[in-house]
Design a protein around this motif. Structure first.
Motif, short mmCIF file in Angstrom:
data_model
loop_
_atom_site.label_atom_id
_atom_site.label_comp_id
_atom_site.label_asym_id
_atom_site.label_seq_id
_atom_site.Cartn_x
_atom_site.Cartn_y
_atom_site.Cartn_z
N THR A 43 -34.57 33.16 48.19
CA THR A 43 -35.49 32.96 47.06
C THR A 43 -34.83 33.15 45.70
O THR A 43 -35.40 32.73 44.69
CB THR A 43 -36.66 33.96 47.13
N GLY A 78 -48.28 40.82 43.11
CA GLY A 78 -47.59 39.66 43.68
C GLY A 78 -48.33 39.03 44.84
O GLY A 78 -49.53 39.26 45.04
N GLY A 79 -47.63 38.20 45.58
CA GLY A 79 -48.23 37.49 46.70
C GLY A 79 -48.81 36.17 46.26
O GLY A 79 -49.01 35.91 45.06
N VAL A 80 -49.12 35.32 47.24
CA VAL A 80 -49.62 33.96 46.94
C VAL A 80 -50.95 34.00 46.18
O VAL A 80 -51.08 33.34 45.14
CB VAL A 80 -49.71 33.12 48.23
N GLN A 133 -45.81 35.69 40.23
CA GLN A 133 -45.76 37.05 40.76
C GLN A 133 -45.13 38.08 39.81
O GLN A 133 -45.37 39.26 39.95
CB GLN A 133 -45.02 37.08 42.08
N ASN A 165 -34.87 35.77 44.22
CA ASN A 165 -35.73 36.71 43.52
C ASN A 165 -34.96 37.95 43.10
O ASN A 165 -34.07 38.40 43.82
CB ASN A 165 -36.88 37.16 44.44
N THR A 167 -52.29 36.24 44.22
CA THR A 167 -52.10 36.72 42.85
C THR A 167 -51.40 35.67 42.00
O THR A 167 -51.78 35.44 40.84
CB THR A 167 -51.26 38.02 42.85
N PHE A 188 -39.82 40.64 47.44
CA PHE A 188 -40.50 39.51 48.07
C PHE A 188 -41.89 39.27 47.50
O PHE A 188 -42.50 38.24 47.76
CB PHE A 188 -40.51 39.65 49.61
N GLU A 189 -42.40 40.22 46.71
CA GLU A 189 -43.73 39.99 46.12
C GLU A 189 -43.79 40.45 44.66
O GLU A 189 -44.84 40.86 44.19
CB GLU A 189 -44.80 40.73 46.92
#
Ligand code: FAD
Length: 148
Positions: free
Chosen positions: A71, A113-115, A107, A73, A117, A78-79
């Motif tokens: 990612t 975060g997360g989809v 995010q 990121n 959000t 991850f979130e």
């Protein structure tokens, strides 16, 4: 997600980014540690589901390094921001001084975060743009496509 009588078990464990980034410099040790963790988790699962160890067909261990690789990121997060008492109150700017008509959504500008959000963040920005442009913010119901 799996055909027939197979299934997936996902175990999540909190860990430290720096530890894995250091370990990744020694490829052999990195993979050994991933395997070690997989075996430990399997050992724990065996206590709850006796016989499960012998039935496992495939194991995949992802570390913060894995998330970074896929990612890019920040620090393999991850979130985005972890939801804590502190981050929940943290105001994250969604515009940049001197850059008109620019908005940030996703995010990293909404703690948690997360989809859901990230999607809600985009929705809020569109609403703000409508307000600035003196346009009504109107949404369309496309049906719930199987989601509640
Ligand atoms: C392994 C994994 C499992 C997850 N599981 C879940 C889950 O089960 N449920 C859940 O709700 N969330 C889950 N998440 C988190 C969720 O995927 C993210 O929070 C969400 O996708 C963030 O959306 P976003 O739009 O903020 O960022 P992203 O989806 O990361 O989108 C950012 C986009 O910007 C692009 N980009 C970056 N830099 C540039 C640039 N300079 N120029 C142009 N484009 C650029 C990237 O390519 C990317 O397409 C998971 C994340 C990971 C990594």
């Amino acid at each position: 997600m799996n055909p027939g009588d197979r299934t997936v078990i996902q175990a999540e464990i909190e860990t430290e980014y720096d530890y894995w980034m250091d370990l990744r410099k020694h490829e052999e040790e990195y993979y050994k540690e991933k395997d070690n963790i997989a075996q430990k988790v399997l050992g724990k699962l065996e206590e709850f589901y006796p016989g499960i160890k012998a039935k496992v067909e495939m194991i995949d261990v992802a570390t913060p390094y894995t998330f970074l690789r896929y990612t890019r990121n920040y620090r393999g997060a991850f979130e985005g921001w972890l939801m804590t008492g502190e981050t929940l109150k943290m105001p994250v700017p969604k515009t940049l001084d001197g850059l008109n008509n620019f908005y940030l959504a996703g995010q990293w500008v909404e703690p948690g975060g997360g989809v859901p959000t990230a999607v809600a963040s985009g929705r809020r920005i569109i609403k703000k743009i409508c307000y600035n442009d003196k346009k009504d913010f109107v949404t369309k119901n496309h049906g719930n496509a199987g989601n509640p």
